[in-house]
Write an enzyme that holds these catalytic residues in place. Structure first.
Site, PDB file in Angstrom:
ATOM      1  CE  LYS A  98      -1.473  13.453 -14.425  1.00 25.33           C
ATOM      2  NZ  LYS A  98      -1.941  13.863 -15.771  1.00 25.33           N
TER       3      LYS A  98
ATOM      4  NE  ARG B  91      -0.258  16.762 -12.925  1.00 27.75           N
ATOM      5  CZ  ARG B  91       0.416  16.007 -12.097  1.00 27.75           C
ATOM      6  NH1 ARG B  91       0.195  16.071 -10.819  1.00 27.75           N
ATOM      7  NH2 ARG B  91       1.348  15.182 -12.543  1.00 27.75           N
TER       8      ARG B  91
ATOM      9  CG  HIS C 264       5.785  10.506 -24.394  1.00 30.19           C
ATOM     10  ND1 HIS C 264       4.429  10.215 -24.335  1.00 30.19           N
ATOM     11  CD2 HIS C 264       5.932  11.702 -23.772  1.00 30.19           C
ATOM     12  CE1 HIS C 264       3.804  11.179 -23.694  1.00 30.19           C
ATOM     13  NE2 HIS C 264       4.691  12.092 -23.333  1.00 30.19           N
TER      14      HIS C 264
ATOM     15  NE  ARG D  23      -3.933  -2.108   2.138  1.00 34.06           N
ATOM     16  CZ  ARG D  23      -3.710  -3.177   2.898  1.00 34.06           C
ATOM     17  NH1 ARG D  23      -2.682  -3.214   3.712  1.00 34.06           N
ATOM     18  NH2 ARG D  23      -4.515  -4.208   2.842  1.00 34.06           N
TER      19      ARG D  23
ATOM     20  CG  HIS E 106       0.603  14.877 -23.905  1.00 39.48           C
ATOM     21  ND1 HIS E 106       1.276  16.048 -24.170  1.00 39.48           N
ATOM     22  CD2 HIS E 106       1.492  14.078 -23.253  1.00 39.48           C
ATOM     23  CE1 HIS E 106       2.499  15.953 -23.685  1.00 39.48           C
ATOM     24  NE2 HIS E 106       2.664  14.774 -23.130  1.00 39.48           N
TER      25      HIS E 106
ATOM     26  CG  HIS F 125      -1.045   9.988 -24.612  1.00 46.46           C
ATOM     27  ND1 HIS F 125      -1.658  10.550 -23.519  1.00 46.46           N
ATOM     28  CD2 HIS F 125       0.268   9.935 -24.306  1.00 46.46           C
ATOM     29  CE1 HIS F 125      -0.750  10.831 -22.597  1.00 46.46           C
ATOM     30  NE2 HIS F 125       0.424  10.467 -23.047  1.00 46.46           N
TER      31      HIS F 125
ATOM     32  CD  GLU G 295      -4.861  16.142 -15.539  1.00 43.69           C
ATOM     33  OE1 GLU G 295      -3.931  15.370 -15.253  1.00 43.69           O
ATOM     34  OE2 GLU G 295      -5.336  16.241 -16.668  1.00 43.69           O
TER      35      GLU G 295
ATOM     36  CE  LYS H 154       4.503  17.259 -14.478  1.00 46.12           C
ATOM     37  NZ  LYS H 154       4.547  16.040 -15.237  1.00 46.12           N
TER      38      LYS H 154
ATOM     39  CD  GLU I 259       6.416  15.831 -22.872  1.00 46.56           C
ATOM     40  OE1 GLU I 259       5.665  16.805 -22.650  1.00 46.56           O
ATOM     41  OE2 GLU I 259       6.014  14.654 -22.951  1.00 46.56           O
TER      42      GLU I 259
ATOM     43  CG  ASN J 213      -2.892  16.022 -20.611  1.00 45.71           C
ATOM     44  OD1 ASN J 213      -2.159  15.062 -20.830  1.00 45.71           O
ATOM     45  ND2 ASN J 213      -3.615  16.133 -19.526  1.00 45.71           N
TER      46      ASN J 213
END
Ligand SMILES: NC(=O)c1ccc[n+]([C@@H]2O[C@H](COP(=O)([O-])OP(=O)(O)OC[C@H]3O[C@@H](n4cnc5c(N)ncnc54)[C@H](O)[C@@H]3O)[C@@H](O)[C@H]2O)c1
Ligand SMILES: [Zn+2]
Length: 372
Positions: A144, A252, A276, A122, A259, A263, A247, A237, A186, A256
């Site tokens: 993330k 946030r 990427h 956990r 993206h 993606h 987000e 960032k 990026e 993207n």
């Protein structure tokens, strides 16, 4: 010489340390954080050889036990199968230990090791030691963590913040030119979403990063350009993440930019056709085109964005991928819900906005504009 950026979060604040030789300081940083005595490094065999061996020796010298686990290079390691394999290996090793995990590698390792850290028992503490430009300016910051599914990227994961991010810009010297370009995509994104000065800086200086590697660590020009880019992007960032950790606001979401289509292109190319950053470069071209077609962005600004993406050396066209597949994959995007689409669009270089319900034909035409 080292530069620190603070990620200001209510429950889990942490520091990003950036500089040419910060890896050496890792044992003392860990001590000051009061983490456990047992370091578990997750890496790729290549990175392990290049930097892990030295890091392990330094940790052992400082009194830590060290175990290294590796996964093969490439996006395919960001999978349920590899996550489970790592979890089993960790639990077999974890007897009478107080483990903390060190993610030593690019975004693939950072996302995978972070995910494993978030679910093992956990949650055990972890540290990000990003070794690609992309990971130093983006994926290692913000907590993330994720693995991919067949249906799309990053579909399984958690927000789980690291205790520390250590971005040693010296390790970037062994990156290939393709990897540098991948990270620059990026960096260009950060310029578009919020910092025209950064965009100008990349325009003026990215050519200094060209040339064969591995670089000489005494190469001051390259080192300076990279240090500036890593520092500035990390600041942007960290600033955004500090204001919108999970987000839940549109803040946030702006990260993207490029993206949504990016993606989908990446997944349609089965994660090996485009890296990427390369897919994000293509996605940014499409997003800029949609921005123009929606009347938000001036054509001249779109041209400038495209010119920079091209001159950095990122792909100009989406090849060997079907439009229908891209559209289908886009529907898995987190920003698309109940038949509504949501895109980050540019108003100008340095300013973006989130727009809902863009007509399907505008999206399709914008993608087609970059397909053969
Ligand atoms: N979590 C986030 O917020 C976030 C943000 C952006 C991207 N990502 C993820 O990051 C991943 C892409 O990361 P990436 O571009 O770093 O790719 P990557 O992790 O696959 O690394 C690229 C290649 O570079 C090699 N490499 C790494 N460091 C090196 C070094 N110092 N010298 C020589 N070779 C080195 C690796 O072995 C690998 O083969 C994607 O999975 C993407 O989804 C996550
Ligand atoms: Zn990205």
């Amino acid at each position: 010489m080292n530069f620190k950026v603070r990620v200001v979060l209510k429950n889990d604040p942490y520091t990003i340390i950036i500089g040419p030789d910060v890896l050496e300081t890792l044992p003392s940083q860990i001590r000051s954080l009061g983490l456990g005595k047992d370091a578990l490094i997750i890496s790729h065999p290549l990175i392990e050889r290049l930097y892990g061996v030295k890091l392990s020796a330094a940790l052992r010298k400082a009194g830590y036990s060290v175990k290294t686990l590796t996964v093969p290079e490439g996006e395919k390691s960001k999978s349920a199968a590899y996550a489970l394999r790592l979890l089993k290996q960790i639990s077999a090793y974890d007897v009478d230990k107080k483990l903390f995990i060190i993610a030593l590698g690019g975004g693939v390792i950072g996302d995978l090791a972070g995910f494993v850290a978030s679910i093992y028992k956990r949650g055990v503490p972890y540290i990000q030691v990003p070794t690609t430009l992309l990971a130093q300016i983006d994926s290692s910051i913000g907590g993330k963590t994720a693995i991919d599914l067949e249906t799309g990227k990053n579909l399984v994961g958690a927000f789980y913040q690291p205790k520390l991010v250590l971005a040693d810009t010296g390790v970037l010297k062994t990156l290939s030119q393709r990897q540098i370009r991948n990270g620059l995509a990026e960096a260009v994104k950060y310029g578009i979403i919020g910092d025209v000065k950064l965009f100008n800086f990349i325009e003026a200086n990215h050519q200094k990063l060209n040339g064969p590697g591995p670089w000489n660590s005494r190469d001051q020009v390259r080192s300076k350009v990279l240090n500036f880019i890593v520092r500035r992007c990390a600041q942007i960032k960290a600033g955004i993440v500090s204001k919108d950790e999970k987000e839940t606001k549109n803040l946030r979401t702006v990260l993207n930019f490029g993206h949504t289509v990016g993606h989908a292109v990446e997944a349609a190319g089965r994660y090996d056709q485009y890296h990427h950053g390369e897919s994000v470069g293509l996605g940014m071209r499409v997003a800029a085109r949609i921005s123009v077609d929606m009347g938000l962005l001036a054509k001249a600004q779109e041209l400038r964005i495209n010119e920079l993406i091209t001159s950095v050396g990122l792909p100009e066209r989406i090849v060997d991928v079907r439009l229908a597949r891209i559209l289908e994959l886009m529907r898995h995007d987190k920003k698309f819900t109940a038949g509504h689409n949501r895109f980050v669009l540019a108003r100008k270089i340095g300013q973006v906005t989130v727009v809902k319900d863009i007509p399907a034909n505008i999206i399709t035409q914008a993608i087609l504009a970059y397909m053969n």
